[in-house]
Design a protein around this motif. Structure first.
Motif, PDB file in Angstrom:
ATOM      1  N   GLU A 153       0.897  -1.059   0.013  1.00  0.00           N
ATOM      2  CA  GLU A 153      -0.058  -0.037  -0.054  1.00  0.00           C
ATOM      3  C   GLU A 153       0.970   1.341   0.044  1.00  0.00           C
ATOM      4  OE1 GLU A 153      -3.440   0.588  -0.256  1.00  0.00           O
ATOM      5  OE2 GLU A 153      -3.743  -1.724  -0.400  1.00  0.00           O
ATOM      6  N   GLN A 181       0.999   4.193  -2.808  1.00  0.00           N
ATOM      7  CA  GLN A 181       0.805   5.811  -2.609  1.00  0.00           C
ATOM      8  C   GLN A 181       2.349   6.653  -3.084  1.00  0.00           C
ATOM      9  OE1 GLN A 181      -0.418   6.263   1.307  1.00  0.00           O
ATOM     10  NE2 GLN A 181      -2.041   4.615   1.442  1.00  0.00           N
ATOM     11  N   LYS A 219       3.876   6.407  -8.063  1.00  0.00           N
ATOM     12  CA  LYS A 219       2.721   6.382  -8.979  1.00  0.00           C
ATOM     13  C   LYS A 219       2.597   5.172  -9.949  1.00  0.00           C
ATOM     14  CE  LYS A 219       1.710  11.051  -8.281  1.00  0.00           C
ATOM     15  NZ  LYS A 219       1.568  12.453  -8.803  1.00  0.00           N
ATOM     16  N   ARG A 255       0.932   1.722  -9.263  1.00  0.00           N
ATOM     17  CA  ARG A 255      -0.355   1.624  -9.220  1.00  0.00           C
ATOM     18  C   ARG A 255      -1.074   0.732 -10.327  1.00  0.00           C
ATOM     19  NH1 ARG A 255      -1.820   7.949  -7.304  1.00  0.00           N
ATOM     20  NH2 ARG A 255      -0.406   7.996  -5.456  1.00  0.00           N
TER      21      ARG A 255
END
Length: 226
Positions: free
Chosen positions: A76, A80, A83, A86
């Motif tokens: 997680e 964050q 990028k 993700r």
């Protein structure tokens, strides 16, 4: 002793997973991405298998759940802070209807067929693809919909206009194949459908990716991509 051991380990596993879920945040529950789904399965397996393994005790369950929780927390944090990670770990949204047109290749990539798409649209109170300007397939498998201006609020009742009869649209062609059950439900047959297609200068059902009919708007067709 066996039942007592199972009870204690089950209770401990329940409390541990609950604390872990609260620590990681609501996204593990509400926004279930593919990665989150795998995480949930593995956590369940870790606790479930440990309950009936006589050689596994509470310290072993605690270590396994804690280790997996730390890995999830690190993941997680990475998503964050970095990028670019993700799209790999969480996926990215896909536009499946663009300016009112179905994006067949995007749907294929997302393993989404017309029946699934119509089901997702109905969950958003949209019963016809003709109402949609944009539809986005989110990473958790849901669809976000932006309706065409004609179908957006304000509603007719805002202007004291008389209500009209609501008509349910039917899918009659899906990827070059006729949906016989829906034709029968509407009281039509293939001859009628072929005549309607010829009116739109379409010679074969195979040329059609998606066909929809309702009494108010007639037959709506989107051709196969060339």
């Amino acid at each position: 002793m066996q039942f007592g051991s199972i009870f204690v380990e089950t209770l401990f596993g329940f409390v541990t997973l609950f604390v872990l879920a609260k620590t990681l945040g609501k996204t593990q529950i509400k926004q279930l991405t593919a990665f989150d789904f795998i995480s949930a399965l593995i956590l369940g397996e870790l606790v479930g298998n440990a309950l009936y393994d006589k050689e596994v005790g509470i310290p072993d369950i605690a270590f396994a759940v804690l280790l997996w929780g730390v890995l999830l927390f690190i993941t997680e944090m990475i998503t964050q802070k970095v990028k670019k990670s993700r799209s790999l770990l969480e996926g990215s949204p896909s536009i499946i209807i663009h300016h009112g047109k179905l994006q067949r290749e995007v749907m294929k990539k997302g393993k989404l067929d017309m029946n699934q798409l119509l089901h997702l649209l109905r969950s958003k109170d949209v019963f016809s693809v003709q109402e949609v300007e944009y539809a986005i397939l989110e990473t958790d498998g849901t669809v976000s919909v932006l309706k065409k201006s004609d179908y957006q609020t304000p509603k007719k009742q805002d202007f004291d206009l008389p209500a009209e009869k609501v008509v349910l649209p039917f899918m009659v062609i899906n990827d070059g194949e006729i949906i016989q059950d829906n034709l029968t439900e509407m009281g039509f047959d293939e001859n009628w459908l072929q005549k309607e297609l010829r009116k739109q200068k379409i010679n074969s059902v195979k040329e059609v990716f998606y066909g929809e009919y309702d009494k108010n708007n007639g037959l709506y067709i989107q051709k196969q991509a060339k």
